[in-house]
Design a protein around this motif. Structure first.
Motif, short mmCIF file in Angstrom:
data_model
loop_
_atom_site.label_atom_id
_atom_site.label_comp_id
_atom_site.label_asym_id
_atom_site.label_seq_id
_atom_site.Cartn_x
_atom_site.Cartn_y
_atom_site.Cartn_z
N TYR A 74 0.85 -1.20 0.00
CA TYR A 74 0.00 0.00 0.00
C TYR A 74 0.88 1.24 0.00
N PHE A 167 -4.22 -0.47 -2.42
CA PHE A 167 -4.95 0.50 -1.61
C PHE A 167 -4.00 1.55 -1.09
N THR A 215 -9.69 2.88 -2.05
CA THR A 215 -9.62 1.55 -2.66
C THR A 215 -10.43 1.52 -3.94
N ASP A 220 -12.91 -3.89 -0.30
CA ASP A 220 -11.51 -3.58 -0.01
C ASP A 220 -11.43 -2.46 1.02
N ASN A 221 -12.29 -1.45 0.85
CA ASN A 221 -12.29 -0.32 1.77
C ASN A 221 -12.63 -0.76 3.19
#
Length: 485
Positions: A74, A167, A215, A220-221
């Motif tokens: 990330y 992300f 994201t 995913d968030n």
């Protein structure tokens, strides 16, 4: 590794099964950045050696089935301090600064096994809506490199939208996660104030700032928020609230939910095509079983003025610590201690930061406090009360994230007030400390249009539930920016 055609759950399964190692995944991410970032300019610093070392540690331990983010790379917005890794807040005054500790969210992600591959560009000290105020570079929109990516978390949004990282983390003071998420067609959440620790976030306006994830998909968030949320005794504004599994709310069922649509969010200044696209998204929510009614939030129009007085006042206080003595840039050839302060700040701060310091200092001065700061604080209370009246009857509020789609670089540089008005729909959420989420609702002229979902305090699960239902119905996240290699 094409992050535009996968998600965090799929990457996790590959890591658990051994189909790919954390080191291989991190190297693939670094390769993505090497190919795409020279043009996109989303990263200020790429932490190649540190990231590969982290990934090797993950491979030694192995990735368990319940470690949803272990081994996943990330990027972090460059106003989050990172131990031993240069942290600049995109300002000349912090050039060369290497913190001796990690921000709370970076600690949490490290504990979860996520791999930080670098620091992402932003408007200087998070003051701006385009990344054009950054001292280092100007990030491009992932869909059209002639357009702004939004800000201040423009680097974070563009990096995710362009598939450089799975992300990213951003911070949101008046829309700085949601607005660039809207302009880049991804999911951006500003959590409830206090849901995520601000310890280690370089402060802009302490009563407004909040860290959140960016994201490609809603799930995913939710996975990232699971990892970074929670009480932190080092942050005096951190909330002692239990952190649920936010992915559990992704049922696809929104039947019976009551949605309020403020008439003011579709008023003067909102592009008709943006309004139409968002209204189509609202119709989709109705088709999924939600009840939709129009409401009024009349104090919305005062939000921008109140925000810039309150935010600038807090900034004028927070930025006093940058004096050339302890860290970062220090002016040369100074004649006295006072001259050191003056020259360091004159040379180290950019025009937008100076503008807000001056506005804030004036608003806090003895002759202006009652007329400006106190009045703005009272307006903030009215906006909060207005939201609470709506939430007494409705589950969430829906409208456009921004009045327009991404525009050309330099378009509003000569008139900051026009740029400030681009945050008119996001600012009230910060003033009231509410959670807000932006999701792609469609396209105008090939550029994404953001729909904003606003919930009551600590109701992130409701936002995720509705956003996921819309996402599954539209599948807009499957559309890929045409310019991505």
């Amino acid at each position: 590794m094409n992050f535009l055609k996968t998600n965090l759950s799929e990457l996790h399964e590959q890591l658990v099964s051994g189909k790919i190692s954390a080191t291989e995944l991190t190297q693939a991410t670094l390769d993505n950045i090497a190919v795409r970032d020279p043009e996109l300019e989303a990263f200020i610093t790429v932490a190649k050696d540190q990231a590969l070392a982290q990934a090797e540690q993950v491979d030694v331990k192995g990735v368990a089935a319940d470690q949803k983010l272990a081994g996943i790379p990330y990027g972090a917005k460059d106003n989050l301090v990172t131990k031993g890794l240069e942290t600049t807040a995109a300002s000349h005054i912090l050039e060369g600064f290497k913190p001796i500790y990690d921000a709370a969210v970076v600690e949490k992600l490290q504990t979860a096994g996520a791999v930080n591959v670098g620091k992402l560009n932003l408007d200087e000290f998070a003051m701006g809506s385009t990344t054009e105020t950054s001292y280092y570079k100007t990030t491009k929109n992932a869909w059209d490199h002639t357009k702004i990516p939004g800000g201040s978390s423009g680097g974070s949004a563009a990096a995710v939208a362009a598939g450089e990282v799975p992300f990213a983390l951003g911070s949101d003071t008046g829309g700085s996660i949601r607005q660039p998420a809207a302009f880049n067609g991804i999911v951006g959440l500003k959590p409830t104030y206090g849901r995520v620790s601000r310890w280690g976030l370089i402060a802009f306006a302490s009563s407004l700032d909040q860290i959140g994830p960016l994201t490609r998909t809603v799930k995913d968030n939710a996975l990232v928020l699971n990892a970074i949320a929670g009480y932190d005794e080092r942050d005096q504004t951190s909330a002692k609230r239990e952190v649920p599994d936010f992915t559990a709310s992704l049922t696809g069922d929104i039947k019976g939910l009551k949605i309020a649509v403020p008439t003011e969010y579709f008023g003067d200044g909102v592009d008709e095509r943006v309004a139409t696209t968002v209204r189509e998204g609202i119709k989709q929510l109705e088709a999924l079983g939600a009840q939709v009614e129009e409401v009024s939030l009349p104090h919305t129009k005062y939000g921008v003025a109140a925000y810039y007085i309150l935010g600038s006042s807090e900034a004028s206080s927070n930025l006093q610590r940058f004096d050339g003595i302890r860290y970062g840039f220090r002016a040369d050839n100074v004649q006295s201690l006072e001259d050191l302060y003056v020259q360091t700040r004159t040379q180290g701060f950019g025009a937008e930061v100076k503008r807000r310091i001056m506005l804030g200092t004036y608003s806090l001065s003895a002759g202006s406090y009652d007329a400006y700061f106190k009045k703005a604080a009272q307006v903030r209370t009215l906006i909060n009360e207005e939201f609470q009246r709506v939430f007494a009857q409705y589950d969430l509020i829906v409208g456009p994230t921004t009045p327009n789609v991404a525009y050309n670089f330099g378009e509003n540089q000569d008139d900051p007030q026009v740029a400030y008005m681009n945050d008119v729909l996001t600012i009230p959420v910060n003033l009231a400390g509410l959670p807000g989420l932006s999701i792609n609702a469609g396209f105008v002229d090939g550029l994404p249009v953001g729909m904003q979902l606003i919930g009551n305090r600590f109701e992130e699960a409701t936002l995720y539930r509705v956003a996921d239902a819309l996402e599954q119905a539209t599948r807009l996240f499957e559309k890929i920016p045409g310019g991505v290699k």
